[in-house]
Design a protein around this motif. Structure first.
Motif, PDB file in Angstrom:
ATOM      1  N   LEU A 351      -6.829   1.461   4.654  1.00 49.52           N
ATOM      2  CA  LEU A 351      -7.344   2.829   4.573  1.00 49.52           C
ATOM      3  C   LEU A 351      -6.415   3.803   5.287  1.00 49.52           C
ATOM      4  O   LEU A 351      -6.129   4.898   4.790  1.00 49.52           O
ATOM      5  N   GLU A 353      -3.232   3.530   5.787  1.00 53.48           N
ATOM      6  CA  GLU A 353      -2.015   3.728   4.989  1.00 53.48           C
ATOM      7  C   GLU A 353      -2.219   4.781   3.909  1.00 53.48           C
ATOM      8  O   GLU A 353      -1.299   5.513   3.549  1.00 53.48           O
ATOM      9  N   ARG A 354      -3.459   4.871   3.389  1.00 53.74           N
ATOM     10  CA  ARG A 354      -3.731   5.765   2.270  1.00 53.74           C
ATOM     11  C   ARG A 354      -4.131   7.181   2.713  1.00 53.74           C
ATOM     12  O   ARG A 354      -3.726   8.157   2.094  1.00 53.74           O
ATOM     13  N   ILE A 355      -4.962   7.284   3.780  1.00 51.49           N
ATOM     14  CA  ILE A 355      -5.482   8.614   4.129  1.00 51.49           C
ATOM     15  C   ILE A 355      -5.023   9.089   5.512  1.00 51.49           C
ATOM     16  O   ILE A 355      -5.361  10.195   5.917  1.00 51.49           O
ATOM     17  N   LEU A 366     -15.656   7.160  -0.570  1.00 55.12           N
ATOM     18  CA  LEU A 366     -14.471   6.420  -1.018  1.00 55.12           C
ATOM     19  C   LEU A 366     -14.805   5.298  -2.003  1.00 55.12           C
ATOM     20  O   LEU A 366     -13.907   4.737  -2.621  1.00 55.12           O
ATOM     21  N   ARG A 369     -13.677   6.003  -5.525  1.00 54.33           N
ATOM     22  CA  ARG A 369     -12.225   6.014  -5.696  1.00 54.33           C
ATOM     23  C   ARG A 369     -11.611   4.629  -5.536  1.00 54.33           C
ATOM     24  O   ARG A 369     -10.586   4.330  -6.143  1.00 54.33           O
ATOM     25  N   MET A 370     -12.183   3.791  -4.687  1.00 51.30           N
ATOM     26  CA  MET A 370     -11.633   2.454  -4.427  1.00 51.30           C
ATOM     27  C   MET A 370     -12.766   1.419  -4.460  1.00 51.30           C
ATOM     28  O   MET A 370     -13.157   0.889  -3.415  1.00 51.30           O
ATOM     29  N   TYR A 441      -9.560  13.097  -2.143  1.00 52.43           N
ATOM     30  CA  TYR A 441      -8.448  12.166  -2.106  1.00 52.43           C
ATOM     31  C   TYR A 441      -8.120  11.670  -3.512  1.00 52.43           C
ATOM     32  O   TYR A 441      -9.010  11.503  -4.342  1.00 52.43           O
ATOM     33  N   LEU A 443      -6.589   8.295  -4.519  1.00 51.89           N
ATOM     34  CA  LEU A 443      -6.199   7.077  -3.797  1.00 51.89           C
ATOM     35  C   LEU A 443      -6.065   5.882  -4.740  1.00 51.89           C
ATOM     36  O   LEU A 443      -6.895   5.702  -5.634  1.00 51.89           O
ATOM     37  N   ASP A 445      -6.460   1.909  -5.448  1.00 53.19           N
ATOM     38  CA  ASP A 445      -7.297   0.821  -4.922  1.00 53.19           C
ATOM     39  C   ASP A 445      -6.388  -0.283  -4.380  1.00 53.19           C
ATOM     40  O   ASP A 445      -5.176  -0.095  -4.273  1.00 53.19           O
TER      41      ASP A 445
END
Length: 483
Positions: A351, A353-355, A366, A369-370, A441, A443, A445
């Protein structure tokens, strides 16, 4: 010789990884992963064939090292050691995989430190010489300090220093206790030795035994960690890179629990019974207080770190219940917690790394999205709160079943901790994956590498919950853990 090989492989891999990184960082990663998979295959093979072994000690290896001082290269493996080693190499390999893209600076030195920590942990789980035990105990400390201090987040230096000071202070108390035990055994028997099996029968006064036991116990309580020695843990977990958090939660904490089972209870049985009510009280305090602190956190990694304080409280309650049921629950808790909490730290790292935030107040929504990551998080959050069908449920059920026979009030208050666990676990899902989305976001997955890691962990936690008998059978292969 095979036991020595299990330590040499990661040590050799550490040096090779460091050297190979100068030519190509990919080689460093591949060497580190290959070494840990080889060790995992060896221990897996031993586990698959150990039922045929009639004795409780599956392997023993002893060579005099410094006979003048009674120091020997004394290694042995029973069921408890075997299970801890399988966990070590399994999580170690996943730690290399999860840092594949995250670590891009000083790649060789990173894998050198990671494999050196794992070699130290392997040594702790195998050695039957107290001098060597202290050697491997300290060997874990420096590379973990570098892992946090170099590749950690903003406050990494503060967290690394705090981790070092706490664990070093505990280790020094243990060193004093080891030296005192060595000289007392020598004075009473004429044989000066660090051999574990000889020291089991050291004649000494009960008051002396209680002081020596406290020297060992405080070192292990710091590493476990138990309240009030837990304050280094949230900082270390929060600032460590993802692989460091996985090794800390999944393995380093287990060396404290292992030390209690392997050294404290067998070496000082009467002193253990004397202090048992107080230590079980500390366990319950950790279960409830750790759970309440977890609920109050807004930093996701800090929240998960406090759940470890709560879960390790069950280990203390079970270890000092002095019966086989609770002991099996403790071993199961060590494994299940390593897998479930390690997985939650991996998800927290993915998480971040992504946000680029760990603040759960800035997350939400989330799941849509994931969905794959959300589903994985749901499984491990449910494991953390002790849902039937998952490994943590078996562990905590056995511990409560065993502790009921030892102290019913302690069991009642420990069971209240399960309610607190439900509260903080559901809060993770509500704040991170459900609820309103605070930011928009876009993002991705889980990618294929992350999916392989998560699927392996999901299979492990499901196997522990649905078919725990192989672990329970193997954990019974020990001679000296419970008297």
């Amino acid at each position: 010789m095979i036991l020595l090989l299990l330590i040499i492989i990661p040590l050799a891999g550490a040096l090779l990884s460091w050297i190979a990184a100068a030519r190509n960082p990919l080689w460093s990663r591949c060497i580190a992963l290959a070494c840990l998979l080889v060790d995992l295959a060896i221990t897996g093979q031993i586990w698959a064939t150990q039922e045929a072994s009639g004795g409780r000690w599956l392997y023993r290896y002893k060579v005099d090292w410094v006979p003048h001082f009674g120091i020997s290269l004394n290694l042995a493996m029973d069921g408890l050691s075997l299970l801890m080693l399988v966990l070590t190499f399994f999580l170690g390999a996943l730690a290399v995989l999860i840092s594949w893209k995250e670590i891009n600076q000083r790649v060789g030195f990173f894998h050198f430190n990671l494999l050196f920590v794992l070699a130290g942990i392997t040594g702790v789980f195998l050695t039957m010489d107290l001098f060597l035990f202290y050697f491997f105990w300290e060997m874990m400390l420096i590379p973990m300090y570098f892992l946090i201090g170099i590749w950690g987040h903003e406050n990494r230096e503060y967290a690394a220093n705090k981790f070092f000071l706490f664990t070093q202070a505990g280790g020094l108390l243990m060193l004093l206790a080891i030296l005192a035990l060595y000289f007392i055994h020598g004075a009473n028997t004429g044989v000066y030795t660090y051999d574990y099996f000889s020291l089991l029968h050291t004649p000494m006064q009960q008051e002396t035994a209680r002081w020596l036991m406290l020297g060992f116990l405080i070192a292990f309580l710091v590493k476990l960690p138990a309240v009030p020695f837990h304050t280094w843990l949230p900082d270390a977990h929060t600032e460590a890179p993802t692989a460091g958090s996985v090794v800390l939660a999944g393995l380093l904490l287990k060396t404290g629990a292992y030390g209690i089972l392997r050294l404290v209870l067998p070496l000082f049985p009467e002193a253990s019974v004397y202090f048992a009510p107080w230590i079980m009280f500390l366990g319950v305090l950790g279960i409830i207080y750790g759970g309440m602190l977890a609920y109050a956190q807004t930093d996701l990694k800090r929240l998960i770190a406090y759940t470890s304080v709560s879960h390790m409280g069950f280990v203390l309650v079970g270890a000092f219940s002095f019966n086989a049921l609770a002991y099996e629950g403790v071993v199961m808790q060590m494994i299940a917690h390593g897998i479930s909490t390690g997985a939650l730290f991996i998800i927290a790292g993915a998480l971040y790394e992504r946000i680029h935030t760990r603040n759960i107040q800035e997350m939400g929504g989330l799941w849509s999205r994931m969905p794959v990551m959300g589903s994985a998080a749901m499984i491990f959050v449910m494991a953390s709160l002790g849902l039937p069908g998952l490994g943590n449920f078996v562990a905590e059920f056995l511990i409560l079943l065993g502790s009921w026979q030892a102290n019913r009030w302690i069991t009642v208050f420990a069971a209240i901790g399960l309610v607190v666990a439900t509260a903080y676990s559901l809060r993770i899902m509500q704040k991170v994956f459900f609820g309103p989305a605070n930011r928009q976001y876009v993002l991705p997955d889980l990618n294929k590498r992350e999916l392989v890691i998560i699927v392996a962990l999901v299979m492990a936690i499901l196997l522990l919950g649905l078919h725990p008998q192989p672990v329970l059978n193997t954990s019974q292969k020990n001679d000296y853990v419970v008297r």
